[in-house]
Structures are given as C-alpha cells and as structure tokens.
Design a protein around this motif. Structure first.
Motif, PDB file in Angstrom:
ATOM      1  N   ASP A  48       0.771  -1.236  -0.034  1.00 48.20           N
ATOM      2  CA  ASP A  48       0.162  -0.103  -0.057  1.00 48.20           C
ATOM      3  C   ASP A  48       0.910   1.162  -0.037  1.00 48.20           C
ATOM      4  OD1 ASP A  48       0.837  -0.230   2.485  1.00 48.20           O
ATOM      5  OD2 ASP A  48      -0.681   0.076   3.622  1.00 48.20           O
ATOM      6  N   LYS A  49       0.279   2.309   0.079  1.00 48.23           N
ATOM      7  CA  LYS A  49       0.646   3.484  -0.232  1.00 48.23           C
ATOM      8  C   LYS A  49       1.915   3.900   1.083  1.00 48.23           C
ATOM      9  CE  LYS A  49       0.201   8.244  -1.942  1.00 48.23           C
ATOM     10  NZ  LYS A  49       0.675   9.292  -1.276  1.00 48.23           N
ATOM     11  N   LEU A  50       1.366   3.759   2.338  1.00 43.45           N
ATOM     12  CA  LEU A  50       2.126   3.911   3.212  1.00 43.45           C
ATOM     13  C   LEU A  50       3.261   2.903   3.540  1.00 43.45           C
ATOM     14  CD1 LEU A  50       2.139   5.415   6.224  1.00 43.45           C
ATOM     15  CD2 LEU A  50       1.059   3.623   7.273  1.00 43.45           C
ATOM     16  N   ARG A  55       9.146   2.966   2.906  1.00 42.70           N
ATOM     17  CA  ARG A  55      10.644   2.430   2.319  1.00 42.70           C
ATOM     18  C   ARG A  55      11.271   3.420   1.641  1.00 42.70           C
ATOM     19  NH1 ARG A  55       8.018  -2.779  -0.983  1.00 42.70           N
ATOM     20  NH2 ARG A  55       7.398  -4.129   0.682  1.00 42.70           N
ATOM     21  N   GLN A  56      10.621   4.491   1.088  1.00 39.46           N
ATOM     22  CA  GLN A  56      11.122   5.619   0.488  1.00 39.46           C
ATOM     23  C   GLN A  56      12.173   6.612   1.573  1.00 39.46           C
ATOM     24  OE1 GLN A  56       8.368   7.887  -1.670  1.00 39.46           O
ATOM     25  NE2 GLN A  56       9.278   6.860  -3.772  1.00 39.46           N
ATOM     26  N   ALA A  57      11.308   6.728   2.944  1.00 37.03           N
ATOM     27  CA  ALA A  57      11.861   7.223   3.815  1.00 37.03           C
ATOM     28  C   ALA A  57      13.170   6.480   4.422  1.00 37.03           C
ATOM     29  CB  ALA A  57      10.903   7.445   5.250  1.00 37.03           C
ATOM     30  N   ASP A  58      12.907   5.225   4.405  1.00 31.63           N
ATOM     31  CA  ASP A  58      14.170   4.358   4.901  1.00 31.63           C
ATOM     32  C   ASP A  58      15.339   4.424   4.194  1.00 31.63           C
ATOM     33  OD1 ASP A  58      15.230   2.469   6.964  1.00 31.63           O
ATOM     34  OD2 ASP A  58      14.900   0.903   5.255  1.00 31.63           O
ATOM     35  N   ALA A  60      16.087   7.086   2.170  1.00 33.58           N
ATOM     36  CA  ALA A  60      16.750   8.314   2.200  1.00 33.58           C
ATOM     37  C   ALA A  60      17.481   8.494   3.631  1.00 33.58           C
ATOM     38  CB  ALA A  60      15.658   9.251   2.222  1.00 33.58           C
ATOM     39  N   GLY A  61      17.370   7.452   4.449  1.00 27.58           N
ATOM     40  CA  GLY A  61      17.986   7.476   5.840  1.00 27.58           C
ATOM     41  C   GLY A  61      17.462   8.591   6.818  1.00 27.58           C
ATOM     42  N   LYS A  62      16.054   8.568   6.661  1.00 26.61           N
ATOM     43  CA  LYS A  62      15.306   9.663   7.659  1.00 26.61           C
ATOM     44  C   LYS A  62      14.136   8.746   7.992  1.00 26.61           C
ATOM     45  CE  LYS A  62      16.508  13.400   4.489  1.00 26.61           C
ATOM     46  NZ  LYS A  62      15.925  14.373   3.527  1.00 26.61           N
ATOM     47  N   SER A  63      13.802   9.429   9.226  1.00 29.47           N
ATOM     48  CA  SER A  63      12.361   9.048   9.702  1.00 29.47           C
ATOM     49  C   SER A  63      11.278   9.158   8.829  1.00 29.47           C
ATOM     50  CB  SER A  63      12.198   9.573  11.321  1.00 29.47           C
ATOM     51  OG  SER A  63      11.735  10.987  11.024  1.00 29.47           O
ATOM     52  N   TYR A  64      10.200   8.611   9.104  1.00 27.12           N
ATOM     53  CA  TYR A  64       9.021   8.577   8.197  1.00 27.12           C
ATOM     54  C   TYR A  64       8.477  10.104   8.468  1.00 27.12           C
ATOM     55  CZ  TYR A  64       4.219   8.522   6.199  1.00 27.12           C
ATOM     56  OH  TYR A  64       3.255   8.710   5.641  1.00 27.12           O
ATOM     57  N   GLU A  70       9.261  16.946   4.647  1.00 24.20           N
ATOM     58  CA  GLU A  70      10.259  17.417   3.551  1.00 24.20           C
ATOM     59  C   GLU A  70       9.594  17.262   2.309  1.00 24.20           C
ATOM     60  OE1 GLU A  70      14.203  15.684   3.929  1.00 24.20           O
ATOM     61  OE2 GLU A  70      14.597  17.011   5.840  1.00 24.20           O
ATOM     62  N   GLU A  71       8.849  16.160   2.167  1.00 27.04           N
ATOM     63  CA  GLU A  71       8.230  15.783   0.947  1.00 27.04           C
ATOM     64  C   GLU A  71       6.926  16.828   0.633  1.00 27.04           C
ATOM     65  OE1 GLU A  71       7.823  13.419  -2.594  1.00 27.04           O
ATOM     66  OE2 GLU A  71       9.364  13.375  -1.215  1.00 27.04           O
TER      67      GLU A  71
END
Length: 105
Positions: A48-50, A55-58, A60-64, A70-71
């Motif tokens: 799902d989208k979440l 996964r994208q946050a991970d 990027a090495g950032k918290s969700y 930032e997004e």
C-alpha cells in the motif's frame, strides 16, 4: 532409511527414501493434483501507499515523519512556483492584449 508411506494425492502406499516425502514417484512425475483439490499458492499483494512511503523514507535515511514533512514542503514549493509562473503568464498575456488594442481616440 527407506520407509513405507501413503501418497497424499492418490492414497497408494510407496517406499519413501526421506521422511519428508509425501507424494509417490508416479504422482510426482504427473505433477497434477486430483480433481476437487486446490493448489495452495502464495499470492503477493502489492504494497500500500504507506508502506511505499516508509520504504522511501528508509532509503533516504530519515524517519517517516521527517521525510513526509520534507516531501510535503517540496511539493508545496513546486506548486507555488507553478502558480507564480501561471500568474506571470496571465499578466504578460493581458499586457500583450492591452498593447495590441487600438487607442479609442
């Protein structure tokens, strides 16, 4: 160590070389299930989208939460730039129309 086992598909007895063998060699060669018996398959559902965002946050090495902030800021700024460009284009268009119109004198 060979042992007698009963086939899960046809029900006949056979000599199995391994304790984990559940299908006789004949049924194994056929590779089919008896009628009325469904094959269990693992169907992987798309994430799902979440999950994709996490996964994208991970990656990027950032918290969700930080990544989401930032997004949203990045998208807001992009929309703001597009809005400014549209307003500027409308102003130029209006100015061009006003200049090309003849004077009512």
């Amino acid at each position: 160590m060979p042992m007698f086992k009963r086939c899960d598909r046809c029900g006949k007895a056979f000599i199995a070389d391994s304790a984990s063998t559940k299908i006789c060699p004949i049924c194994n060669a056929r590779g089919i299930n008896p009628p009325g018996r469904k094959v269990r398959r693992h169907i992987q559902t798309p994430p799902d989208k979440l999950t994709l965002d996490a996964r994208q946050a991970d990656a990027a090495g950032k918290s969700y939460g930080r990544w989401r902030f930032e997004e949203s800021e990045r998208r807001r700024k992009a929309e703001e730039i597009i809005h400014k460009q549209c307003e500027e284009h409308k102003r130029k268009e209006k100015k061009h129309v006003d200049e090309s119109a003849p004077d009512p004198d």
